[in-house]
Design an enzyme around this catalytic site. Structure first.
Site, PDB file in Angstrom:
ATOM      1  N   ASP A 170       0.835  -1.206   0.000  1.00 34.67           N
ATOM      2  CA  ASP A 170       0.000   0.000   0.000  1.00 34.67           C
ATOM      3  C   ASP A 170       0.866   1.250   0.000  1.00 34.67           C
ATOM      4  O   ASP A 170       2.082   1.177   0.169  1.00 34.67           O
ATOM      5  CB  ASP A 170      -0.961  -0.012   1.212  1.00 34.67           C
ATOM      6  CG  ASP A 170      -0.280  -0.402   2.513  1.00 34.67           C
ATOM      7  OD1 ASP A 170       0.956  -0.386   2.562  1.00 34.67           O
ATOM      8  OD2 ASP A 170      -0.974  -0.716   3.482  1.00 34.67           O
ATOM      9  N   ASN A 218      -7.688  -3.145  14.434  1.00 32.76           N
ATOM     10  CA  ASN A 218      -9.070  -3.520  14.095  1.00 32.76           C
ATOM     11  C   ASN A 218      -9.113  -4.689  13.113  1.00 32.76           C
ATOM     12  O   ASN A 218     -10.152  -4.965  12.521  1.00 32.76           O
ATOM     13  CB  ASN A 218      -9.828  -2.313  13.521  1.00 32.76           C
ATOM     14  CG  ASN A 218      -9.160  -1.759  12.260  1.00 32.76           C
ATOM     15  OD1 ASN A 218      -8.186  -2.323  11.781  1.00 32.76           O
ATOM     16  ND2 ASN A 218      -9.695  -0.672  11.743  1.00 32.76           N
ATOM     17  N   HIS A 268      -7.326  -4.893  10.293  1.00 31.83           N
ATOM     18  CA  HIS A 268      -7.083  -4.559   8.882  1.00 31.83           C
ATOM     19  C   HIS A 268      -5.750  -5.135   8.412  1.00 31.83           C
ATOM     20  O   HIS A 268      -4.809  -5.297   9.192  1.00 31.83           O
ATOM     21  CB  HIS A 268      -7.199  -3.054   8.613  1.00 31.83           C
ATOM     22  CG  HIS A 268      -6.057  -2.205   9.049  1.00 31.83           C
ATOM     23  ND1 HIS A 268      -6.134  -1.303  10.084  1.00 31.83           N
ATOM     24  CD2 HIS A 268      -4.797  -2.064   8.568  1.00 31.83           C
ATOM     25  CE1 HIS A 268      -4.989  -0.654  10.220  1.00 31.83           C
ATOM     26  NE2 HIS A 268      -4.159  -1.106   9.320  1.00 31.83           N
ATOM     27  N   GLU A 280      -9.894  -2.090   5.484  1.00 29.75           N
ATOM     28  CA  GLU A 280     -10.532  -1.845   6.783  1.00 29.75           C
ATOM     29  C   GLU A 280     -11.724  -2.776   6.979  1.00 29.75           C
ATOM     30  O   GLU A 280     -12.230  -3.361   6.010  1.00 29.75           O
ATOM     31  CB  GLU A 280     -11.008  -0.391   6.829  1.00 29.75           C
ATOM     32  CG  GLU A 280      -9.889   0.632   6.671  1.00 29.75           C
ATOM     33  CD  GLU A 280      -9.090   0.847   7.944  1.00 29.75           C
ATOM     34  OE1 GLU A 280      -9.247   0.064   8.907  1.00 29.75           O
ATOM     35  OE2 GLU A 280      -8.309   1.812   7.981  1.00 29.75           O
TER      36      GLU A 280
END
Ligand code: GLP
Length: 253
Positions: A80, A146, A148, A153
């Site tokens: 990313d 979380n 991800h 996400e």
């Protein structure tokens, strides 16, 4: 190599290895991937940023300096990149990789790819380029608190390839430590999608610290659900999870 545990909640077993601390996690991760690099010098690696892989990168730098490892023939694709920062920006992932790995090893920098083009715009043909290079042999991953992976996400569609995302407030807060303040964290990024990640022939997921324990518990012991993007890895045919004791602390013994 002995695996501490084989979890087989999904159809395919995940190999889970729990190491005492971050240092031994980094050493194990470095040797697991270095083994593949030595077997296949033309390897295509999927690289991750964030704090977690830094220890592994340091081990590789030492191995290259000692003449025990070479990236001369390797190709890398980073997972990313932030949008709105150019490649020379000290907080870009290109800069991160340069500082933490590339400038210390013998890799051909022209064989290191990011999902942005020369104008720092999203590069949507990233998956085609990866396939032209015959696909990713080993994808390295960290995990967000979380659940991800990359910048996928919670709620993300499992079938997506590389795409632009708006970062959640919690991810921006978590990544604010790399910036002088949270306002500076870009609002958007481009990330390999979960389908891009699942296309890798092998995945190595790393997690360290108690703040990752819930994400690891939900992703590994729970249902496969977009609520926990990393839970898709339960369906990957060749996934190795390397944890330290803190990150593994909620997993059943
Ligand atoms: C970022 C990156 C992820 C990384 C995650 C966790 O959001 N896009 O690839 O896994 O942070 O980072 P850390 O290892 O610093 O906890």
């Amino acid at each position: 190599m002995k695996w501490n545990c084989i979890a087989s909640k999904g159809l395919i077993p995940l190999r889970i290895h729990v190491e005492k601390d971050y240092e031994s996690l980094s050493e194990l991760a470095a040797s697991v991937v270095a083994y593949d690099i030595v077997q296949n010098p033309n390897i295509v690696l999927g690289m991750a940023t964030g704090g977690t892989p830094i220890g592994m990168y340091k081990v590789w730098v030492n191995q290259v300096r000692e003449g025990n490892l070479s990236f001369r023939e390797a190709t890398t694709f980073n997972l990313d990149e932030y949008l709105g920062l150019d490649a020379t920006h000290p907080k870009s992932f290109r800069f991160f990789m340069q500082e933490n790995l590339f400038k210390h090893i013998d890799i051909n920098i022209n064989r290191t790819f990011f999902p942005i083009d020369d104008m720092n715009q999203p590069f949507f043909e990233y998956d085609s380029l990866i396939q032209q290079e015959s696909g990713i042999d080993v994808q390295i991953l960290g995990i967000g608190r979380n659940g991800h992976i990359g910048f996928n996400e919670p709620g993300e569609d499992f079938n997506r390839l590389t795409h632009v995302v708006e970062l959640t407030e919690s991810t921006r807060q978590a990544n604010a430590r790399f910036f002088s303040n949270s306002e500076e964290v870009p609002t958007h990024a481009i990330t390999m999608g979960l389908a891009s990640i699942m296309n890798a022939k092998k995945v190595v997921l790393l997690a360290s610290g108690v703040d990752k324990s819930l994400a690891i518990y939900n992703s590994i012991s729970g249902e496969v659900s977009p609520k926990y993007p990393a839970s898709i890895l339960q369906q990957h045919p060749n996934c190795t999870v390397i944890l330290d004791e803190d990150a593994a602390s909620l997993l059943p013994k």
